[in-house]
Design a protein around this motif. Structure first.
Motif, PDB file in Angstrom:
ATOM      1  N   PHE A 167       4.441  18.190  -4.732  1.00 23.17           N
ATOM      2  CA  PHE A 167       5.729  17.957  -4.068  1.00 23.17           C
ATOM      3  C   PHE A 167       5.524  17.577  -2.600  1.00 23.17           C
ATOM      4  N   ILE A 168       4.747  18.399  -1.883  1.00 28.29           N
ATOM      5  CA  ILE A 168       4.565  18.172  -0.447  1.00 28.29           C
ATOM      6  C   ILE A 168       3.794  16.883  -0.196  1.00 28.29           C
ATOM      7  N   THR A 169       2.792  16.572  -1.046  1.00 29.51           N
ATOM      8  CA  THR A 169       2.019  15.344  -0.811  1.00 29.51           C
ATOM      9  C   THR A 169       2.897  14.112  -0.990  1.00 29.51           C
ATOM     10  N   THR A 170       3.762  14.141  -2.016  1.00 28.95           N
ATOM     11  CA  THR A 170       4.664  13.009  -2.219  1.00 28.95           C
ATOM     12  C   THR A 170       5.558  12.812  -0.995  1.00 28.95           C
ATOM     13  N   LEU A 171       6.097  13.912  -0.473  1.00 31.94           N
ATOM     14  CA  LEU A 171       6.962  13.790   0.700  1.00 31.94           C
ATOM     15  C   LEU A 171       6.174  13.392   1.942  1.00 31.94           C
ATOM     16  N   ALA A 172       4.913  13.830   2.033  1.00 31.41           N
ATOM     17  CA  ALA A 172       4.115  13.473   3.211  1.00 31.41           C
ATOM     18  C   ALA A 172       3.780  11.986   3.203  1.00 31.41           C
ATOM     19  N   THR A 173       3.578  11.395   2.009  1.00 40.31           N
ATOM     20  CA  THR A 173       3.347   9.949   1.984  1.00 40.31           C
ATOM     21  C   THR A 173       4.617   9.209   2.411  1.00 40.31           C
ATOM     22  N   LEU A 174       5.773   9.764   2.039  1.00 41.35           N
ATOM     23  CA  LEU A 174       7.023   9.162   2.505  1.00 41.35           C
ATOM     24  C   LEU A 174       7.165   9.317   4.014  1.00 41.35           C
ATOM     25  N   ALA A 175       6.705  10.467   4.536  1.00 44.10           N
ATOM     26  CA  ALA A 175       6.835  10.706   5.976  1.00 44.10           C
ATOM     27  C   ALA A 175       5.911   9.792   6.767  1.00 44.10           C
ATOM     28  N   ALA A 176       4.869   9.270   6.131  1.00 42.63           N
ATOM     29  CA  ALA A 176       3.874   8.483   6.856  1.00 42.63           C
ATOM     30  C   ALA A 176       4.206   6.995   6.911  1.00 42.63           C
ATOM     31  N   TRP A 177       5.451   6.602   6.627  1.00 42.91           N
ATOM     32  CA  TRP A 177       5.823   5.174   6.688  1.00 42.91           C
ATOM     33  C   TRP A 177       5.532   4.518   8.023  1.00 42.91           C
ATOM     34  N   PRO A 178       5.785   5.182   9.167  1.00 39.33           N
ATOM     35  CA  PRO A 178       5.557   4.469  10.432  1.00 39.33           C
ATOM     36  C   PRO A 178       4.096   4.116  10.690  1.00 39.33           C
ATOM     37  N   ILE A 179       3.151   4.677   9.913  1.00 40.77           N
ATOM     38  CA  ILE A 179       1.731   4.442  10.226  1.00 40.77           C
ATOM     39  C   ILE A 179       1.334   3.031   9.825  1.00 40.77           C
ATOM     40  N   THR A 180       0.816   2.261  10.799  1.00 42.68           N
ATOM     41  CA  THR A 180       0.358   0.906  10.477  1.00 42.68           C
ATOM     42  C   THR A 180      -1.132   0.746  10.746  1.00 42.68           C
ATOM     43  N   ILE A 227       0.840  -1.209   0.000  1.00 41.59           N
ATOM     44  CA  ILE A 227       0.000   0.000   0.000  1.00 41.59           C
ATOM     45  C   ILE A 227       0.871   1.253   0.000  1.00 41.59           C
ATOM     46  N   ARG A 228       1.896   1.240   0.870  1.00 46.69           N
ATOM     47  CA  ARG A 228       2.771   2.420   0.933  1.00 46.69           C
ATOM     48  C   ARG A 228       3.439   2.678  -0.407  1.00 46.69           C
ATOM     49  N   TRP A 229       4.025   1.625  -0.969  1.00 43.93           N
ATOM     50  CA  TRP A 229       4.753   1.834  -2.215  1.00 43.93           C
ATOM     51  C   TRP A 229       3.810   2.267  -3.322  1.00 43.93           C
ATOM     52  N   TYR A 230       2.594   1.693  -3.332  1.00 40.95           N
ATOM     53  CA  TYR A 230       1.599   2.073  -4.344  1.00 40.95           C
ATOM     54  C   TYR A 230       1.275   3.563  -4.241  1.00 40.95           C
ATOM     55  N   THR A 231       1.067   4.028  -2.998  1.00 43.69           N
ATOM     56  CA  THR A 231       0.725   5.452  -2.813  1.00 43.69           C
ATOM     57  C   THR A 231       1.871   6.357  -3.247  1.00 43.69           C
ATOM     58  N   VAL A 232       3.080   6.008  -2.825  1.00 39.90           N
ATOM     59  CA  VAL A 232       4.232   6.838  -3.194  1.00 39.90           C
ATOM     60  C   VAL A 232       4.397   6.854  -4.710  1.00 39.90           C
ATOM     61  N   PHE A 233       4.232   5.676  -5.319  1.00 41.52           N
ATOM     62  CA  PHE A 233       4.355   5.550  -6.773  1.00 41.52           C
ATOM     63  C   PHE A 233       3.320   6.430  -7.480  1.00 41.52           C
ATOM     64  N   LEU A 234       2.076   6.393  -6.971  1.00 35.70           N
ATOM     65  CA  LEU A 234       1.005   7.220  -7.544  1.00 35.70           C
ATOM     66  C   LEU A 234       1.347   8.700  -7.457  1.00 35.70           C
ATOM     67  N   CYS A 235       1.813   9.112  -6.261  1.00 34.44           N
ATOM     68  CA  CYS A 235       2.138  10.533  -6.078  1.00 34.44           C
ATOM     69  C   CYS A 235       3.247  10.963  -7.030  1.00 34.44           C
ATOM     70  N   ILE A 236       4.248  10.088  -7.213  1.00 36.04           N
ATOM     71  CA  ILE A 236       5.367  10.449  -8.084  1.00 36.04           C
ATOM     72  C   ILE A 236       4.901  10.547  -9.535  1.00 36.04           C
ATOM     73  N   ILE A 237       4.067   9.564  -9.953  1.00 35.64           N
ATOM     74  CA  ILE A 237       3.518   9.586 -11.315  1.00 35.64           C
ATOM     75  C   ILE A 237       2.747  10.888 -11.541  1.00 35.64           C
ATOM     76  N   GLU A 238       1.922  11.228 -10.551  1.00 41.74           N
ATOM     77  CA  GLU A 238       1.103  12.431 -10.643  1.00 41.74           C
ATOM     78  C   GLU A 238       1.973  13.684 -10.747  1.00 41.74           C
ATOM     79  N   LEU A 239       3.029  13.739  -9.918  1.00 43.35           N
ATOM     80  CA  LEU A 239       3.920  14.894  -9.933  1.00 43.35           C
ATOM     81  C   LEU A 239       4.619  15.016 -11.285  1.00 43.35           C
ATOM     82  N   LEU A 240       5.067  13.865 -11.829  1.00 48.05           N
ATOM     83  CA  LEU A 240       5.741  13.885 -13.131  1.00 48.05           C
ATOM     84  C   LEU A 240       4.780  14.321 -14.234  1.00 48.05           C
ATOM     85  N   LEU A 241       3.540  13.814 -14.164  1.00 49.06           N
ATOM     86  CA  LEU A 241       2.516  14.198 -15.141  1.00 49.06           C
ATOM     87  C   LEU A 241       2.295  15.702 -15.123  1.00 49.06           C
ATOM     88  N   THR A 242       2.126  16.235 -13.885  1.00 49.51           N
ATOM     89  CA  THR A 242       1.906  17.671 -13.732  1.00 49.51           C
ATOM     90  C   THR A 242       3.062  18.463 -14.308  1.00 49.51           C
TER      91      THR A 242
END
Length: 500
Positions: free
Chosen positions: A95-108, A32-47
């Motif tokens: 940019f900030i959303t991508t980093l915030a998903t990375l920051a949220a790794w400890p959340i289980t 789930i984490r990797w999927y979200t980060v991947f989505l955010c990065i794809i979105e940022l690149l698209l933008t």
């Protein structure tokens, strides 16, 4: 003209692709984490791709426009488009959303729901920045509240339900005024609702009506970008939220209010804005002083940072009120700059909380020896927050100063008075930033504690800090990079004030 619906894809992709998360296995945290980060990065690149290849910088008109009839019955369109003012906040959001998903790794806890909410919030934040229809703007503005409420009330501190309820009451209360203003502007002078930004910008209203519209919109945006009497939800919310939510709140949510002030109050209601702008400047100056002097009295670390961001919002208000090219450009630069710095400070506060599990500043101390990397990054961002030359905060605040000095609207004495007040605020900022650093990192308190064998920041946390630090320094050294986006659009917005 590109006929490919870039903006629709950028707005709709996160929430649609995010809803696929619920089909993932319940235990697959990593997936789930990797999927979200991947989505955010794809979105940022698209933008980034869409903006760099299909957006002309020297054209102040709305670009990448899309206009589809959505609901026939009452002329409701899906209208999207961007210009020089909205391109910065949209990129900042990605940019900030991508980093915030990375920051949220400890959340289980409930990680599927958490990551879906973050992605839904992503859509709800890009929506207002890119919508060209008043009702669509309002719907996107509201779409953003529900994820924030859930993120607050499920992943937060001890008083999380209280602060989430307070947040929803404030913002929903402000949104009522927003809806009234939208409907008033849409229905004025015609039987069919006209909700297009372009046509509303050329519309002129009786002065009393325009002032009423202005006050309604102003209340709605004053809650979001907390303007002084309506700011009390912010310290509570920031004090309780998980730090990845704090990054989204401080980095993007507050900027929606500022964007609304520029986009609706300045562009659509210029007569009322020129009446209210002296009051805006007074409120901004008071807010800088008030928040900067309330901040040292806060016992909790996150609340102290929250008050510092309230104080920095004062510069945006002053820049918007100065009605000059320089001032408005400075306000837009401050929007971008504080988006980075605020997010970074909350991220670092959260990571240090993960280490020591202490909330109150007077219990901390002596952490610098144990966690030197966090100490270094925290010091750098505190310096950026107190406007150290070479960082983006300094450039933004300096340009807002120049904006007031060159503003043709005010007398010299008022300018000197306001600048004196703002300078006092800039002197108060180091006091609370540096005392915060001193209480956290210097001294020897934690050595006496039993559990002081904690580890320094890992590669993930360093990556987040450094990726925020690079744009901060880059903007501080070469701010023209941000101005080239907004400068033509700002001139067209301000031409309303001097032509009429």
């Amino acid at each position: 003209m590109t006929y490919f619906p870039w903006l629709t894809i950028i707005v709709v992709l996160p929430i649609v692709a995010g809803s696929l998360i619920f089909f993932f296995p319940h235990r697959g945290n990593k997936v789930i984490r990797w999927y979200t980060v991947f989505l955010c990065i794809i979105e940022l690149l698209l933008t980034t791709y869409a903006f760099s290849y299909h957006f002309q910088l020297d054209d102040p008109l709305i670009q990448l426009t899309e206009d589809y009839k959505w609901i026939n019955f009452f002329e409701f369109y899906w209208r999207l488009g961007i210009d020089g003012i909205s391109i910065g906040p949209i990129l900042l959001t990605g940019f900030i959303t991508t980093l915030a998903t990375l920051a949220a790794w400890p959340i289980t806890k409930d990680s599927r729901l958490f990551h879906f909410l973050v992605l839904a919030m992503y859509s709800g934040q890009i929506g207002p920045f890119s919508s060209q229809d008043l009702l669509l703007f309002f719907i996107m503005w509201e779409l953003e509240l529900i994820p924030v409420y859930l993120l607050l009330s499920m992943w937060g501190g001890k008083k999380r339900l209280y602060s989430a309820t307070k947040f929803i009451l404030y913002t929903a209360g402000g949104s009522i005024f927003l809806l009234i203003g939208v409907l008033g502007i849409g229905l004025y002078g015609s039987n069919k609702p006209i909700l297009n930004f372009e046509t509303s910008a050329n519309q002129s209203y009786p002065l009393v009506l325009e002032i009423l519209f202005y006050i309604g919109f102003f209340i709605a945006f004053a809650v979001k970008l907390p303007i002084m009497p309506l700011h009390t939800w912010l310290p509570d919310t920031h004090g309780e939220a998980h730090y990845s939510t704090c990054m989204l709140l401080a980095g993007i949510l507050l900027k929606m209010g500022a964007y609304g002030l520029i986009r609706i109050n300045m562009e659509l209601l210029p007569h009322a804005h020129s009446i209210f702008s002296p009051w805006l400047i007074i409120i901004g100056a008071i807010q800088i002083i008030y928040a900067a002097s309330t901040s040292p009295g806060q016992l909790k670390l996150k609340k102290r940072i929250a008050y510092s961001s309230v104080s920095h919002m004062g510069f945006i208000i002053i820049g918007i009120g100065s009605i000059s090219d320089t001032g408005l450009n400075g306000a837009i630069l401050q929007i971008i700059s504080h988006g980075f710095i605020g997010a970074a400070l909350f991220f670092l506060a959260g990571t240090s909380y993960d280490r020591i599990r202490l909330v109150y500043l007077d219990e901390m101390g002596g952490m610098a020896i144990e966690i030197p990397k966090i100490f270094t990054t925290f010091s750098i961002f505190s310096m950026a927050s107190l406007a150290l030359p070479g960082m983006s905060g300094f450039v933004a605040e300096l340009i807002v100063f120049f904006g007031i000095l060159t503003s043709p609207k005010y007398l010299l004495m008022t300018k000197i008075l306001i600048i004196f007040v703002m300078a006092t605020g800039i002197i108060l900022t180091p006091i609370y930033s540096l005392s915060m650093l001193r209480q956290m990192f210097y001294g020897y308190k934690l050595f006496n504690a039993a559990n002081y064998n904690f580890f320094d920041s890992g590669p993930r946390e360093l990556f987040v800090s450094i990726s925020i630090l690079l744009p901060v320094i880059a903007i501080g050294i070469y701010p023209d990079f941000v101005f080239s986006l907004s400068i033509d659009k700002v001139e067209t917005v301000l031409s309303n004030y001097f032509c009429r």
